[in-house]
Design a protein around this motif. Structure first.
Motif, PDB file in Angstrom:
ATOM      1  N   ALA A  36       0.632  -1.289  -0.131  1.00  0.00           N
ATOM      2  CA  ALA A  36      -0.035   0.007   0.062  1.00  0.00           C
ATOM      3  C   ALA A  36       0.797   1.352  -0.021  1.00  0.00           C
ATOM      4  O   ALA A  36       0.554   2.240  -0.755  1.00  0.00           O
ATOM      5  CB  ALA A  36      -0.848  -0.205   1.071  1.00  0.00           C
ATOM      6  N   GLU A  37       2.000   1.285   0.764  1.00  0.00           N
ATOM      7  CA  GLU A  37       2.760   2.288   0.658  1.00  0.00           C
ATOM      8  C   GLU A  37       3.573   2.514  -0.557  1.00  0.00           C
ATOM      9  O   GLU A  37       3.418   3.762  -0.966  1.00  0.00           O
ATOM     10  CB  GLU A  37       3.592   2.249   1.808  1.00  0.00           C
ATOM     11  CG  GLU A  37       3.172   2.383   3.590  1.00  0.00           C
ATOM     12  CD  GLU A  37       2.713   1.039   3.844  1.00  0.00           C
ATOM     13  OE1 GLU A  37       2.790   0.098   3.152  1.00  0.00           O
ATOM     14  OE2 GLU A  37       2.121   1.116   4.976  1.00  0.00           O
ATOM     15  N   VAL A  38       3.789   1.761  -1.038  1.00  0.00           N
ATOM     16  CA  VAL A  38       4.612   1.660  -2.213  1.00  0.00           C
ATOM     17  C   VAL A  38       3.575   2.200  -3.539  1.00  0.00           C
ATOM     18  O   VAL A  38       3.991   3.150  -4.370  1.00  0.00           O
ATOM     19  CB  VAL A  38       5.183   0.427  -2.797  1.00  0.00           C
ATOM     20  CG1 VAL A  38       5.991   0.694  -4.318  1.00  0.00           C
ATOM     21  CG2 VAL A  38       6.292   0.077  -1.976  1.00  0.00           C
ATOM     22  N   VAL A  39       2.412   1.812  -3.401  1.00  0.00           N
ATOM     23  CA  VAL A  39       1.271   2.013  -4.484  1.00  0.00           C
ATOM     24  C   VAL A  39       1.140   3.652  -4.207  1.00  0.00           C
ATOM     25  O   VAL A  39       0.946   4.475  -5.361  1.00  0.00           O
ATOM     26  CB  VAL A  39       0.280   1.516  -4.301  1.00  0.00           C
ATOM     27  CG1 VAL A  39      -0.905   2.032  -5.019  1.00  0.00           C
ATOM     28  CG2 VAL A  39       0.371  -0.087  -4.770  1.00  0.00           C
ATOM     29  N   GLU A  40       1.045   4.071  -2.979  1.00  0.00           N
ATOM     30  CA  GLU A  40       0.803   5.752  -2.724  1.00  0.00           C
ATOM     31  C   GLU A  40       2.217   6.490  -3.074  1.00  0.00           C
ATOM     32  O   GLU A  40       1.927   7.497  -3.755  1.00  0.00           O
ATOM     33  CB  GLU A  40       0.636   5.900  -1.257  1.00  0.00           C
ATOM     34  CG  GLU A  40      -0.672   5.313  -0.823  1.00  0.00           C
ATOM     35  CD  GLU A  40      -1.843   5.743  -1.517  1.00  0.00           C
ATOM     36  OE1 GLU A  40      -1.946   7.110  -1.995  1.00  0.00           O
ATOM     37  OE2 GLU A  40      -2.913   4.922  -1.925  1.00  0.00           O
ATOM     38  N   LEU A  41       3.295   6.071  -3.147  1.00  0.00           N
ATOM     39  CA  LEU A  41       4.422   6.791  -3.292  1.00  0.00           C
ATOM     40  C   LEU A  41       4.643   6.786  -5.012  1.00  0.00           C
ATOM     41  O   LEU A  41       5.477   7.924  -5.494  1.00  0.00           O
ATOM     42  CB  LEU A  41       5.744   6.050  -2.936  1.00  0.00           C
ATOM     43  CG  LEU A  41       5.951   6.105  -1.292  1.00  0.00           C
ATOM     44  CD1 LEU A  41       6.880   5.126  -0.825  1.00  0.00           C
ATOM     45  CD2 LEU A  41       6.007   7.540  -1.058  1.00  0.00           C
ATOM     46  N   THR A  42       3.895   5.917  -5.701  1.00  0.00           N
ATOM     47  CA  THR A  42       4.369   5.924  -7.272  1.00  0.00           C
ATOM     48  C   THR A  42       3.458   6.984  -8.039  1.00  0.00           C
ATOM     49  O   THR A  42       3.979   7.655  -9.073  1.00  0.00           O
ATOM     50  CB  THR A  42       3.860   4.664  -7.950  1.00  0.00           C
ATOM     51  OG1 THR A  42       2.596   4.499  -7.794  1.00  0.00           O
ATOM     52  CG2 THR A  42       4.839   3.525  -7.273  1.00  0.00           C
ATOM     53  N   ARG A  46      -4.157   3.922  -9.063  1.00  0.00           N
ATOM     54  CA  ARG A  46      -4.113   2.728  -8.175  1.00  0.00           C
ATOM     55  C   ARG A  46      -3.920   1.207  -8.791  1.00  0.00           C
ATOM     56  O   ARG A  46      -3.426   0.399  -8.513  1.00  0.00           O
ATOM     57  CB  ARG A  46      -5.102   2.970  -6.960  1.00  0.00           C
ATOM     58  CG  ARG A  46      -4.997   2.094  -5.943  1.00  0.00           C
ATOM     59  CD  ARG A  46      -5.693   2.330  -4.924  1.00  0.00           C
ATOM     60  NE  ARG A  46      -5.662   1.774  -3.540  1.00  0.00           N
ATOM     61  CZ  ARG A  46      -4.810   1.488  -2.889  1.00  0.00           C
ATOM     62  NH1 ARG A  46      -3.750   2.643  -2.774  1.00  0.00           N
ATOM     63  NH2 ARG A  46      -4.841   0.934  -1.634  1.00  0.00           N
ATOM     64  N   LEU A  47      -5.056   1.039  -9.595  1.00  0.00           N
ATOM     65  CA  LEU A  47      -5.052  -0.277 -10.266  1.00  0.00           C
ATOM     66  C   LEU A  47      -3.865  -0.704 -11.017  1.00  0.00           C
ATOM     67  O   LEU A  47      -3.180  -1.729 -11.276  1.00  0.00           O
ATOM     68  CB  LEU A  47      -6.273   0.032 -11.275  1.00  0.00           C
ATOM     69  CG  LEU A  47      -6.412  -1.599 -12.027  1.00  0.00           C
ATOM     70  CD1 LEU A  47      -6.620  -2.491 -11.312  1.00  0.00           C
ATOM     71  CD2 LEU A  47      -7.581  -1.402 -13.079  1.00  0.00           C
ATOM     72  N   VAL A  48      -3.147   0.668 -12.047  1.00  0.00           N
ATOM     73  CA  VAL A  48      -2.044   0.231 -12.763  1.00  0.00           C
ATOM     74  C   VAL A  48      -0.786  -0.235 -11.852  1.00  0.00           C
ATOM     75  O   VAL A  48      -0.192  -1.379 -11.910  1.00  0.00           O
ATOM     76  CB  VAL A  48      -1.739   1.230 -13.531  1.00  0.00           C
ATOM     77  CG1 VAL A  48      -0.351   1.105 -14.340  1.00  0.00           C
ATOM     78  CG2 VAL A  48      -3.093   1.764 -14.507  1.00  0.00           C
ATOM     79  N   SER A  49      -0.554   0.489 -10.692  1.00  0.00           N
ATOM     80  CA  SER A  49       0.691   0.249  -9.890  1.00  0.00           C
ATOM     81  C   SER A  49       0.426  -1.054  -9.051  1.00  0.00           C
ATOM     82  O   SER A  49       1.317  -1.700  -8.804  1.00  0.00           O
ATOM     83  CB  SER A  49       0.832   1.474  -8.838  1.00  0.00           C
ATOM     84  OG  SER A  49      -0.472   1.895  -8.026  1.00  0.00           O
ATOM     85  N   ALA A  50      -0.972  -1.263  -8.715  1.00  0.00           N
ATOM     86  CA  ALA A  50      -1.139  -2.539  -8.014  1.00  0.00           C
ATOM     87  C   ALA A  50      -0.857  -3.732  -8.747  1.00  0.00           C
ATOM     88  O   ALA A  50      -0.549  -4.739  -8.503  1.00  0.00           O
ATOM     89  CB  ALA A  50      -2.730  -2.534  -7.404  1.00  0.00           C
ATOM     90  N   LEU A  51      -1.441  -3.670  -9.973  1.00  0.00           N
ATOM     91  CA  LEU A  51      -1.205  -4.743 -10.935  1.00  0.00           C
ATOM     92  C   LEU A  51       0.219  -4.985 -11.071  1.00  0.00           C
ATOM     93  O   LEU A  51       0.596  -5.914 -11.177  1.00  0.00           O
ATOM     94  CB  LEU A  51      -1.956  -4.660 -12.163  1.00  0.00           C
ATOM     95  CG  LEU A  51      -3.408  -4.759 -12.301  1.00  0.00           C
ATOM     96  CD1 LEU A  51      -3.968  -4.304 -13.434  1.00  0.00           C
ATOM     97  CD2 LEU A  51      -3.694  -6.031 -11.816  1.00  0.00           C
TER      98      LEU A  51
END
Length: 80
Positions: A36-42, A46-51
């Motif tokens: 979750a922290e890395v997704v927020e930092l990117t 949200r969907l693209v970074s999570a995948l």
């Protein structure tokens, strides 16, 4: 004389297994628990970074398990 049929040395087998375990543990800690922290930092959607992160997790776990199995099996064997 080719070495394709020669078994791996025990030290190399141990290093492969230890490296595989280290890759898996670091991958689990860095990518799974801090997901979750890395997704927020990117800053990406949200969907693209999570995948992307889930794909990276899968690649790290696959690579680590490949190293462990390669070390456990002891290298190439002669067929026949």
């Amino acid at each position: 004389m080719t070495r394709e049929g020669a078994p791996m040395a025990m030290a190399l087998r141990g290093l492969l297994m230890a490296g595989g375990v280290a890759v898996m543990v670091l991958g689990i800690v860095l990518l799974f628990f801090w997901h979750a922290e890395v997704v927020e930092l990117t800053g990406a959607p949200r969907l693209v970074s999570a995948l992307g992160l889930r794909a990276a997790e899968a690649a790290v776990l696959y690579g680590g398990s490949w190293l462990v199995v390669r070390g456990w099996n002891g290298g190439p064997r002669r067929n026949g």
